[in-house]
Design a protein around this motif. Structure first.
Motif, PDB file in Angstrom:
ATOM      1  N   ILE A 140       0.827  -1.209   0.000  1.00 43.47           N
ATOM      2  CA  ILE A 140       0.000   0.000   0.000  1.00 43.47           C
ATOM      3  C   ILE A 140       0.861   1.259   0.000  1.00 43.47           C
ATOM      4  O   ILE A 140       0.467   2.286  -0.551  1.00 43.47           O
ATOM      5  CB  ILE A 140      -0.990   0.018   1.185  1.00 43.47           C
ATOM      6  N   GLY A 141       2.063   1.191   0.572  1.00 50.24           N
ATOM      7  CA  GLY A 141       2.944   2.347   0.577  1.00 50.24           C
ATOM      8  C   GLY A 141       3.414   2.711  -0.817  1.00 50.24           C
ATOM      9  O   GLY A 141       3.427   3.886  -1.211  1.00 50.24           O
ATOM     10  N   LEU A 191       0.121   3.811  -2.951  1.00 56.34           N
ATOM     11  CA  LEU A 191      -0.589   5.022  -2.548  1.00 56.34           C
ATOM     12  C   LEU A 191       0.353   6.179  -2.206  1.00 56.34           C
ATOM     13  O   LEU A 191       0.211   7.281  -2.745  1.00 56.34           O
ATOM     14  CB  LEU A 191      -1.490   4.721  -1.348  1.00 56.34           C
ATOM     15  N   LEU A 192       1.312   5.940  -1.321  1.00 57.56           N
ATOM     16  CA  LEU A 192       2.206   7.018  -0.893  1.00 57.56           C
ATOM     17  C   LEU A 192       3.152   7.444  -2.011  1.00 57.56           C
ATOM     18  O   LEU A 192       3.247   8.633  -2.343  1.00 57.56           O
ATOM     19  CB  LEU A 192       2.989   6.577   0.337  1.00 57.56           C
ATOM     20  N   ALA A 210      -6.160  -0.302  -1.754  1.00 56.58           N
ATOM     21  CA  ALA A 210      -5.021   0.300  -2.453  1.00 56.58           C
ATOM     22  C   ALA A 210      -4.981  -0.129  -3.915  1.00 56.58           C
ATOM     23  O   ALA A 210      -4.781   0.693  -4.821  1.00 56.58           O
ATOM     24  CB  ALA A 210      -3.718  -0.082  -1.750  1.00 56.58           C
ATOM     25  N   TYR A 244      -4.016   6.873   1.469  1.00 54.44           N
ATOM     26  CA  TYR A 244      -2.936   6.395   2.341  1.00 54.44           C
ATOM     27  C   TYR A 244      -3.082   6.977   3.741  1.00 54.44           C
ATOM     28  O   TYR A 244      -2.894   6.275   4.751  1.00 54.44           O
ATOM     29  CB  TYR A 244      -1.582   6.767   1.748  1.00 54.44           C
TER      30      TYR A 244
END
Length: 387
Positions: A99-100, A103-104, A345, A370
């Protein structure tokens, strides 16, 4: 103004500081923070050394090397945590890495790139291939959990055997994705690189390149010029030294994890999902954002999406198999909330990247997703027992 290289070089001072903090007993929190800061530049050096070696090794072996070492830092941290019996933290770090990156990293890249360029483009065909691969990853981590929750009386050994079988399938798929990106459909990526190199000289808008696992790192500048080949033995030495130091710092980080996070008031779930992936991937995150700000969104997505695919199709299965051999059973039966986070995500990333275009608002949407997930993990109750 400090450059990324200057900052990372300065952070190397935390390597001896973290070792001193451990042996002089400056406290678990000090060891945890300094070890985490020490890993950041070491991970960057591992990435640089891998790219330099890939230049000499040629496109095929170089691509395989990048595909294997793309998430080496995270894999090392996870293996040491797994050996220490922190299975729940390892699972959380897998979730957080996926997910990092989606999304990030993609959010920051689209936001900062979109603020400088009204609209940026990347190859939609490869985006769809990556979307299908990520959907497979979601299915792979969902089914063992679904079997566990829908079967009464099923034992842990059965879930372990199912996870090992699924891990084997994912590794095969990962190998076939490398074959796709480096052999049968390599022209998709090569066209993108050629266009990007030409654009560097003409100032034109970059033509999209493939975002595949084999392209998890952007092409090195040496490939576009006639500069002398890198010193192979020197960079092999750098790679070995950086890997050894990452292993040492990861040991310090994991040993101090339980006490330090308790002092910070953080749960094992939040630490695994948010903190550990940022520590292991910070240098790669910076690269994705930097190239996006140079209007090379194709290369930026190759870092973010390629890294997520490596985690889902290679790192997670390797950890399952490694846990089996270590006597620390690791399966793909994830916390239901982690499954929801990964599914969210992948869903929003696929919907945003489907058209092959991006802008700053789409970056904001990814970052907002996020942030919401991060807050949810922060307030989520602690996992029963950090180990």
């Amino acid at each position: 103004m400090w450059t990324k290289q200057t900052i990372l070089s300065g952070l190397l001072i935390f390597v001896p500081i973290s070792v001193a903090a451990h042996f002089l007993e400056w406290g678990e929190l000090t060891v945890f923070v300094t070890a985490g800061l020490a890993i950041l530049p070491l991970a960057a050096w591992m990435g640089t050394a891998t790219e330099e070696i890939a230049i000499v090794a040629g496109p095929t072996f170089g691509g395989l090397l990048n595909a294997t070492f793309g998430n080496a830092t995270e894999l090392i941290i996870a293996l040491i945590a797994l050996r220490a019996g922190l299975v729940s933290v390892v699972k959380a770090s897998i979730t957080g890495s996926i997910i990092g990156n989606l999304l990030l990293v993609m959010g920051l890249a689209m936001l900062l790139g979109g603020l400088r360029y009204k609209e940026q483009t990347f190859q939609p065909v490869i985006a769809r291939v990556n979307a299908s691969s990520m959907n497979l990853a979601v299915i792979a981590i969902l089914l063992p959990s679904a079997v566990d929750y829908t079967s009464s009386g099923i034992d842990d050994q059965t879930i372990q055997h199912l996870s090992i079988a699924v891990a084997g399938v994912l590794i095969v798929v990962y190998g076939l994705s490398l074959l796709f990106s480096m052999k049968t459909h390599a022209y998709l990526y090569e066209v993108g690189i050629a266009s990007t190199e030409a654009d560097e000289g003409s100032g034109a808008t970059a033509t999209p390149a493939a975002t595949t696992p084999a392209a998890a790192h952007p092409p090195h500048p040496h490939t576009a010029t006639a500069e002398p080949a890198p010193n192979l033995m020197l960079w092999i030495g750098v790679l070995v030294a950086a890997t050894v130091l990452v292993a040492i710092e990861s040991e310090l980080l994991v040993d101090s994890l339980e006490t330090a996070t308790s002092q910070l008031g953080l749960t094992a779930l939040f630490t695994g999902v948010i903190l550990l992936p940022i520590i292991g991937n910070a240098a790669e995150h910076a690269t994705a954002v930097t190239v996006a700000m140079k209007n090379k969104m194709d290369l930026s997505l190759s870092v973010a999406v390629g890294s997520s695919l490596q985690i889902a199709l290679f790192v997670a299965p390797v950890l399952v198999l490694a846990g089996w051999f270590m006597g620390q059973p690791m399966d793909l039966d994830f916390n239901p909330f982690e499954l929801v986070a990964v599914a969210v995500a992948v869903l929003i990333t696929n919907s945003i990247s489907a058209d092959g275009k991006s802008n700053w608002l789409e970056g904001i949407l990814l970052l907002a997703a996020y942030a919401v997930l991060g807050l949810a993990f922060y307030f989520h109750p602690a996992i029963e027992g950090i180990g």
